[in-house]
Design a protein around this motif. Structure first.
Motif, PDB file in Angstrom:
ATOM      1  N   GLN A  45       1.000  -1.045   0.428  1.00  0.00           N
ATOM      2  CA  GLN A  45      -0.118   0.021  -0.152  1.00  0.00           C
ATOM      3  C   GLN A  45       0.964   0.921   0.356  1.00  0.00           C
ATOM      4  O   GLN A  45       1.875   1.346   1.075  1.00  0.00           O
ATOM      5  CB  GLN A  45      -0.826   0.320   1.113  1.00  0.00           C
ATOM      6  CG  GLN A  45      -2.169   1.088   1.241  1.00  0.00           C
ATOM      7  CD  GLN A  45      -2.741   1.225   2.281  1.00  0.00           C
ATOM      8  OE1 GLN A  45      -2.641   0.798   3.247  1.00  0.00           O
ATOM      9  NE2 GLN A  45      -4.661   1.587   1.798  1.00  0.00           N
ATOM     10  N   PRO A  46       0.995   1.654  -0.772  1.00  0.00           N
ATOM     11  CA  PRO A  46       1.259   3.422  -1.000  1.00  0.00           C
ATOM     12  C   PRO A  46       1.468   4.132   0.070  1.00  0.00           C
ATOM     13  O   PRO A  46       0.052   4.630   1.141  1.00  0.00           O
ATOM     14  CB  PRO A  46       0.693   4.369  -2.027  1.00  0.00           C
ATOM     15  CG  PRO A  46      -0.581   3.225  -2.358  1.00  0.00           C
ATOM     16  CD  PRO A  46      -0.346   2.530  -1.879  1.00  0.00           C
ATOM     17  N   GLN A  47       2.022   4.611   0.822  1.00  0.00           N
ATOM     18  CA  GLN A  47       1.871   5.566   1.384  1.00  0.00           C
ATOM     19  C   GLN A  47       3.259   7.080   0.534  1.00  0.00           C
ATOM     20  O   GLN A  47       3.925   7.115  -0.117  1.00  0.00           O
ATOM     21  CB  GLN A  47       3.159   5.865   2.843  1.00  0.00           C
ATOM     22  CG  GLN A  47       3.262   4.527   3.934  1.00  0.00           C
ATOM     23  CD  GLN A  47       4.279   3.675   4.336  1.00  0.00           C
ATOM     24  OE1 GLN A  47       4.912   4.616   4.380  1.00  0.00           O
ATOM     25  NE2 GLN A  47       3.650   3.015   5.500  1.00  0.00           N
ATOM     26  N   ILE A 232       9.838  13.709  15.847  1.00  0.00           N
ATOM     27  CA  ILE A 232       9.327  12.385  15.031  1.00  0.00           C
ATOM     28  C   ILE A 232       8.436  12.366  14.043  1.00  0.00           C
ATOM     29  O   ILE A 232       8.071  13.806  14.101  1.00  0.00           O
ATOM     30  CB  ILE A 232       8.541  11.502  15.764  1.00  0.00           C
ATOM     31  CG1 ILE A 232       9.671  11.683  17.217  1.00  0.00           C
ATOM     32  CG2 ILE A 232       8.530  10.451  15.776  1.00  0.00           C
ATOM     33  CD1 ILE A 232       9.288  10.246  18.229  1.00  0.00           C
ATOM     34  N   GLU A 233       9.083  11.695  12.600  1.00  0.00           N
ATOM     35  CA  GLU A 233       8.281  11.699  11.621  1.00  0.00           C
ATOM     36  C   GLU A 233       6.308  11.607  11.725  1.00  0.00           C
ATOM     37  O   GLU A 233       6.505  10.367  12.706  1.00  0.00           O
ATOM     38  CB  GLU A 233       8.044  10.979  10.556  1.00  0.00           C
ATOM     39  CG  GLU A 233       8.858  11.639   9.307  1.00  0.00           C
ATOM     40  CD  GLU A 233       9.471  10.329   8.781  1.00  0.00           C
ATOM     41  OE1 GLU A 233       9.062   9.438   7.980  1.00  0.00           O
ATOM     42  OE2 GLU A 233      10.451  10.415   8.128  1.00  0.00           O
ATOM     43  N   ALA A 234       5.507  12.340  11.593  1.00  0.00           N
ATOM     44  CA  ALA A 234       4.538  11.507  12.176  1.00  0.00           C
ATOM     45  C   ALA A 234       3.755  10.813  10.451  1.00  0.00           C
ATOM     46  O   ALA A 234       3.621  11.913   9.295  1.00  0.00           O
ATOM     47  CB  ALA A 234       3.422  12.910  12.783  1.00  0.00           C
ATOM     48  N   ILE A 235       2.667  10.092  10.331  1.00  0.00           N
ATOM     49  CA  ILE A 235       1.868   9.707   9.017  1.00  0.00           C
ATOM     50  C   ILE A 235       0.834   9.298   9.486  1.00  0.00           C
ATOM     51  O   ILE A 235       0.574   8.414  10.800  1.00  0.00           O
ATOM     52  CB  ILE A 235       2.486   8.212   8.632  1.00  0.00           C
ATOM     53  CG1 ILE A 235       1.978   7.884   7.047  1.00  0.00           C
ATOM     54  CG2 ILE A 235       3.643   7.428   9.258  1.00  0.00           C
ATOM     55  CD1 ILE A 235       2.714   7.296   6.479  1.00  0.00           C
ATOM     56  N   ALA A 236      -0.351   9.743   9.138  1.00  0.00           N
ATOM     57  CA  ALA A 236      -1.753   9.185   9.102  1.00  0.00           C
ATOM     58  C   ALA A 236      -1.979   7.995   8.518  1.00  0.00           C
ATOM     59  O   ALA A 236      -2.231   7.840   7.556  1.00  0.00           O
ATOM     60  CB  ALA A 236      -3.026  10.087   8.706  1.00  0.00           C
ATOM     61  N   GLU A 237      -3.166   7.099   9.231  1.00  0.00           N
ATOM     62  CA  GLU A 237      -3.177   5.925   8.020  1.00  0.00           C
ATOM     63  C   GLU A 237      -4.682   5.682   8.057  1.00  0.00           C
ATOM     64  O   GLU A 237      -5.852   6.492   9.058  1.00  0.00           O
ATOM     65  CB  GLU A 237      -2.692   4.708   8.940  1.00  0.00           C
ATOM     66  CG  GLU A 237      -3.812   4.301   9.756  1.00  0.00           C
ATOM     67  CD  GLU A 237      -2.607   2.610  10.915  1.00  0.00           C
ATOM     68  OE1 GLU A 237      -1.943   1.885  10.194  1.00  0.00           O
ATOM     69  OE2 GLU A 237      -3.375   2.444  12.091  1.00  0.00           O
ATOM     70  N   GLY A 238      -5.238   5.304   7.320  1.00  0.00           N
ATOM     71  CA  GLY A 238      -6.945   5.879   6.849  1.00  0.00           C
ATOM     72  C   GLY A 238      -7.475   6.269   6.666  1.00  0.00           C
ATOM     73  O   GLY A 238      -8.437   6.507   6.786  1.00  0.00           O
ATOM     74  N   PHE A 256       0.851  10.052   4.385  1.00  0.00           N
ATOM     75  CA  PHE A 256      -0.023   9.765   4.370  1.00  0.00           C
ATOM     76  C   PHE A 256      -0.329   8.286   4.066  1.00  0.00           C
ATOM     77  O   PHE A 256       0.782   8.043   2.841  1.00  0.00           O
ATOM     78  CB  PHE A 256      -1.308  11.402   3.823  1.00  0.00           C
ATOM     79  CG  PHE A 256      -1.522  11.967   4.279  1.00  0.00           C
ATOM     80  CD1 PHE A 256      -1.881  13.038   5.468  1.00  0.00           C
ATOM     81  CD2 PHE A 256      -0.869  13.178   3.049  1.00  0.00           C
ATOM     82  CE1 PHE A 256      -1.822  13.783   5.497  1.00  0.00           C
ATOM     83  CE2 PHE A 256      -0.476  14.739   4.175  1.00  0.00           C
ATOM     84  CZ  PHE A 256      -1.101  14.599   4.785  1.00  0.00           C
ATOM     85  N   GLN A 257      -1.067   7.298   4.230  1.00  0.00           N
ATOM     86  CA  GLN A 257      -1.721   5.867   3.931  1.00  0.00           C
ATOM     87  C   GLN A 257      -3.061   6.148   3.715  1.00  0.00           C
ATOM     88  O   GLN A 257      -3.743   6.541   4.612  1.00  0.00           O
ATOM     89  CB  GLN A 257      -0.884   5.448   4.442  1.00  0.00           C
ATOM     90  CG  GLN A 257      -1.259   3.646   4.297  1.00  0.00           C
ATOM     91  CD  GLN A 257       0.059   2.820   4.659  1.00  0.00           C
ATOM     92  OE1 GLN A 257       0.737   3.710   5.744  1.00  0.00           O
ATOM     93  NE2 GLN A 257      -0.404   1.749   4.552  1.00  0.00           N
ATOM     94  N   GLY A 258      -3.818   5.269   2.840  1.00  0.00           N
ATOM     95  CA  GLY A 258      -5.324   4.933   3.665  1.00  0.00           C
ATOM     96  C   GLY A 258      -6.107   4.720   2.017  1.00  0.00           C
ATOM     97  O   GLY A 258      -5.630   5.138   0.843  1.00  0.00           O
TER      98      GLY A 258
END
Ligand code: C2E
Ligand code: MG
Ligand code: MG
Ligand code: MG
Length: 285
Positions: A45-47, A232-238, A256-258
């Motif tokens: 799944q792409p980020q 720290i890096e943040a990434i949002a999922e969903g 982002f990822q979702g």
């Protein structure tokens, strides 16, 4: 009368426990043969960053049984953890992801794009985890700088000092770390400070109602603030909707990822959709 109802309830309870146990046993025995039967494969799944540029791919395990039906990882991973199969399944995932990485890292994968793998708590706490991972990297020739490990809080909390030491050893080899499902476990800022992780993944349960639920919105903003101040890096999922993406962007999230950005797809589709240059794609059609 009340007694009867009680007895019925117990019977029903027994029956449903029995059913659940039977289902677990069925999964367990089928799972034992799944690897030999080549029923596992990884999806990717792409980020993406705020401009829609690819920054990574999360490898997600898929199990398709001989009758063509598939069992979701949320069902079979917990069973594998309980019956001691997670170490071998986890080792398979690492090998498969590293082989994929070797195929992609030479030409297809843009600079700084990584593959993220999920490592379960039992797998990570195993004494040989670090040495086996380093061995797989050197045997396959996968670039450790292209590998990210997603851990959940439960993997770390059992023994923070041991976890910290393992993370440091692997980071010295170039591997990056992400804390998955952040906020759903027993998050403590005290241990977060001690952990040399590169990234926090904001759990999808907070992203889902980010618009309608004020506390979810507040939690997401707090996590983003923590990341900012701890560097720290943040990434949002969903991330599923434009509205969610807009909200996250507005509050400083840059990764982002979702489903909005892309669903998990096969390795072939991942290449086609995210790794081949657009011009080539047009020409080949
Ligand atoms: P996770 O690591 O938090 O992975 C994200 C899950 O959310 C994936 O489910 C993904 O398909 C799903 N997802 C992605 N975008 C969206 C979205 O926009 N909306 C919704 N509703 N869902 C989205 P999946 O593939 O079913 O995996 C579930 C969990 O199983 C994973 O959660 C992870 O904890 C575990 N898992 C998957 N593969 C592996 C593996 O190779 N090893 C281990 N130990 N665990 C794995
Ligand atoms: Mg994950
Ligand atoms: Mg997650
Ligand atoms: Mg999850």
């Amino acid at each position: 009368k009340a007694k009867d109802t009680g007895r019925d309830a117990i019977k029903f309870f027994d029956a449903s426990i029995q059913q659940a146990l039977t289902q677990r046993n069925v999964i367990e025995s089928a799972l034992k043969r799944a690897e030999a039967l080549q029923q596992f494969h990884l999806c990717y799944q792409p980020q993406m960053d705020a401009r829609g540029k690819l920054i990574g791919a999360e490898a997600l395990l898929r199990w398709t049984k001989e009758d063509g039906t598939s069992v979701p990882p949320s069902v079979f991973i917990p069973v594998a953890e309980d019956c001691g199969l997670i170490e071998s399944i986890g080792a398979w995932v690492i090998k498969a992801a590293c082989s994929q990485l070797v195929q992609w890292q030479m030409q297809l994968l843009p600079p700084n794009v990584h593959i993220a793998i999920n490592v379960s708590a039992k797998q990570f706490t195993h004494v040989n985890f670090v040495s086996e991972l380093l061995m797989t990297l050197s045997v396959t020739g996968a670039d450790p700088h292209r590998l990210k490990i997603e851990l959940t809080e439960s993997a770390i909390l059992q023994d923070i000092r041991a976890a910290r030491e393992k993370i440091l050893r692997l980071k010295a080899a170039g591997i990056q770390f992400s804390l998955d499902d952040f906020g759903t476990g027993y998050s403590s800022l005290a241990y977060l400070k001690q952990l040399p992780v590169d990234q926090l993944k904001i759990d999808q349960s907070f992203v889902r109602d980010i618009h309608s639920d004020e506390s979810d919105a507040a939690i997401v903003q707090a996590i983003l603030a923590i990341c900012e101040s701890l560097n720290i890096e943040a990434i949002a999922e969903g991330v599923e909707t434009r509205e969610q993406l807009q909200f996250l962007l507005k509050h400083g999230c840059r990764r982002f990822q979702g489903y909005l950005l892309g669903r998990p797809v096969s390795a072939e589709q991942f290449v086609e959709r995210y790794l081949l240059p657009r011009t080539n794609k047009k020409r080949s059609r």
